[in-house]
Design a protein around this motif. Structure first.
Motif, short mmCIF file in Angstrom:
data_model
loop_
_atom_site.label_atom_id
_atom_site.label_comp_id
_atom_site.label_asym_id
_atom_site.label_seq_id
_atom_site.Cartn_x
_atom_site.Cartn_y
_atom_site.Cartn_z
N ALA A 91 0.83 -1.24 0.14
CA ALA A 91 -0.04 0.05 0.05
C ALA A 91 0.82 1.25 -0.05
O ALA A 91 0.59 2.21 -1.02
N LEU A 118 -5.12 1.00 -2.38
CA LEU A 118 -6.09 0.16 -2.27
C LEU A 118 -6.12 -0.88 -3.15
O LEU A 118 -6.03 -2.17 -3.24
N GLU A 119 -5.81 -0.47 -4.40
CA GLU A 119 -5.55 -1.32 -5.55
C GLU A 119 -4.26 -2.30 -5.38
O GLU A 119 -4.45 -3.57 -5.71
N VAL A 121 -3.47 -3.30 -2.40
CA VAL A 121 -3.72 -4.42 -1.31
C VAL A 121 -4.73 -5.38 -1.92
O VAL A 121 -4.48 -6.58 -1.56
N GLN A 122 -5.53 -4.94 -2.74
CA GLN A 122 -6.58 -5.96 -3.68
C GLN A 122 -5.96 -6.67 -4.58
O GLN A 122 -6.18 -7.84 -4.47
N GLU A 129 -14.65 -5.92 -0.52
CA GLU A 129 -15.19 -5.41 0.66
C GLU A 129 -16.37 -6.31 1.20
O GLU A 129 -16.87 -6.97 0.34
N THR A 133 -11.66 -7.44 6.05
CA THR A 133 -10.16 -7.10 6.23
C THR A 133 -10.02 -5.82 6.17
O THR A 133 -10.88 -4.96 6.22
N VAL A 135 -9.43 -3.98 3.86
CA VAL A 135 -9.98 -3.42 2.65
C VAL A 135 -11.51 -2.63 2.94
O VAL A 135 -11.78 -1.58 2.38
N ASP A 136 -12.05 -3.13 4.14
CA ASP A 136 -13.50 -2.56 4.77
C ASP A 136 -13.09 -1.34 5.07
O ASP A 136 -14.07 -0.39 5.50
N LEU A 138 -10.27 0.76 3.97
CA LEU A 138 -9.74 1.60 3.17
C LEU A 138 -10.50 1.95 1.92
O LEU A 138 -10.54 2.91 1.41
N ALA A 139 -11.17 1.04 1.37
CA ALA A 139 -12.01 1.27 0.41
C ALA A 139 -13.12 2.44 0.54
O ALA A 139 -13.12 3.48 -0.31
N THR A 201 -5.93 0.19 9.83
CA THR A 201 -5.90 1.20 8.81
C THR A 201 -6.82 2.45 9.11
O THR A 201 -6.32 3.81 8.74
#
Ligand code: ADP
Ligand code: MG
Length: 216
Positions: A91, A118-119, A121-122, A129, A133, A135-136, A138-139, A201
């Protein structure tokens, strides 16, 4: 007229310093969250990583925000085992690369950098989402940032919107069942606990907002 502060390498150094301090202050909380649905090392992992980052920044003098963030990411990747090291490392590296060699960060550039993080990490972790994780956090933060920025908010206000969305997103992981990472091994027993990575995060983005107070 209000004094407008430029967002440059000094600001980013301040952000990273705040992350280190705030993670240290929340080390036990993060470890406690990870003991419920993981292996009780998330606080230790994050503090170890940012202690190494602080040491690396003591020795190095990166000249641009991008260069500094790439150093942060590389340090995390090399010093932190566990899922979170490579994910956070990627990230920060991706955010740094997105900023390029520019000496200052505009509101738009920060939005692009957050989206790149974000891209990254994913791309590495393949979490969507709702998978419980980081991502929930960061997104929704990236979305909130970009919405605020598109509506003409200052970089400080857009970062504040991102931090608030990350905190809401982290809390919203409580009722979710983990579908990625170590917590997914627990199946339905992962329900009812806040995700440690989403929590860290939210801490990282709150530190960003704090560093940007007063910036345009
Ligand atoms: P480990 O799970 O290896 O012990 P940590 O405890 O440091 O590593 O980090 C756990 C956090 O990493 C989780 O709470 C989650 O937010 C995040 N995580 C794990 N796997 C993924 C993934 N595939 N994508 C995104 N984030 C993930
Ligand atoms: Mg763990």
């Amino acid at each position: 007229m209000e004094k407008v502060l430029q967002v440059d390498v000094t600001t980013v150094r301040d952000w990273v310093g705040r992350i280190a301090t705030d993670l240290e202050a929340n080390k036990d909380l993060l470890t406690q969250l990870d003991s419920a649905i993981g292996d009780a090392d998330h606080g230790t992992n994050m503090v170890r990583g940012f202690t190494a980052v602080t040491a690396a920044l003591h020795d190095a003098t990166p000249g641009t925000p991008g260069e500094l963030l790439v150093l942060v990411g590389s340090t995390l990747i090399s010093k932190v085992g566990g899922a979170s090291g490579p994910l956070y490392g990627t990230a920060f590296r991706r955010a740094g690369k997105a900023l390029g060699a520019a000496p200052d960060i505009s509101a738009e550039a920060l939005g692009t950098a957050l989206a790149a993080a974000l891209e990254g990490v994913q791309g590495l972790g393949a979490a969507a989402e709702g998978d419980k994780t980081m991502v929930d956090a960061l997104a929704p933060a990236v979305r909130a940032y970009q919405q605020a920025q598109a509506a003409g908010a200052s970089i400080a206000d857009a970062a504040d919107a991102a931090a608030r969305a990350a905190a809401v997103g982290a809390e919203a992981t409580i009722p979710l069942q983990a579908l990625k990472g170590r917590a997914s091994y627990l199946g339905a027993r992962s329900v009812g606990h806040q995700d440690p990575g989403a929590t860290s995060t939210s801490i990282v983005l709150a530190a960003l907002a704090a560093s940007l107070v007063g910036s345009d």
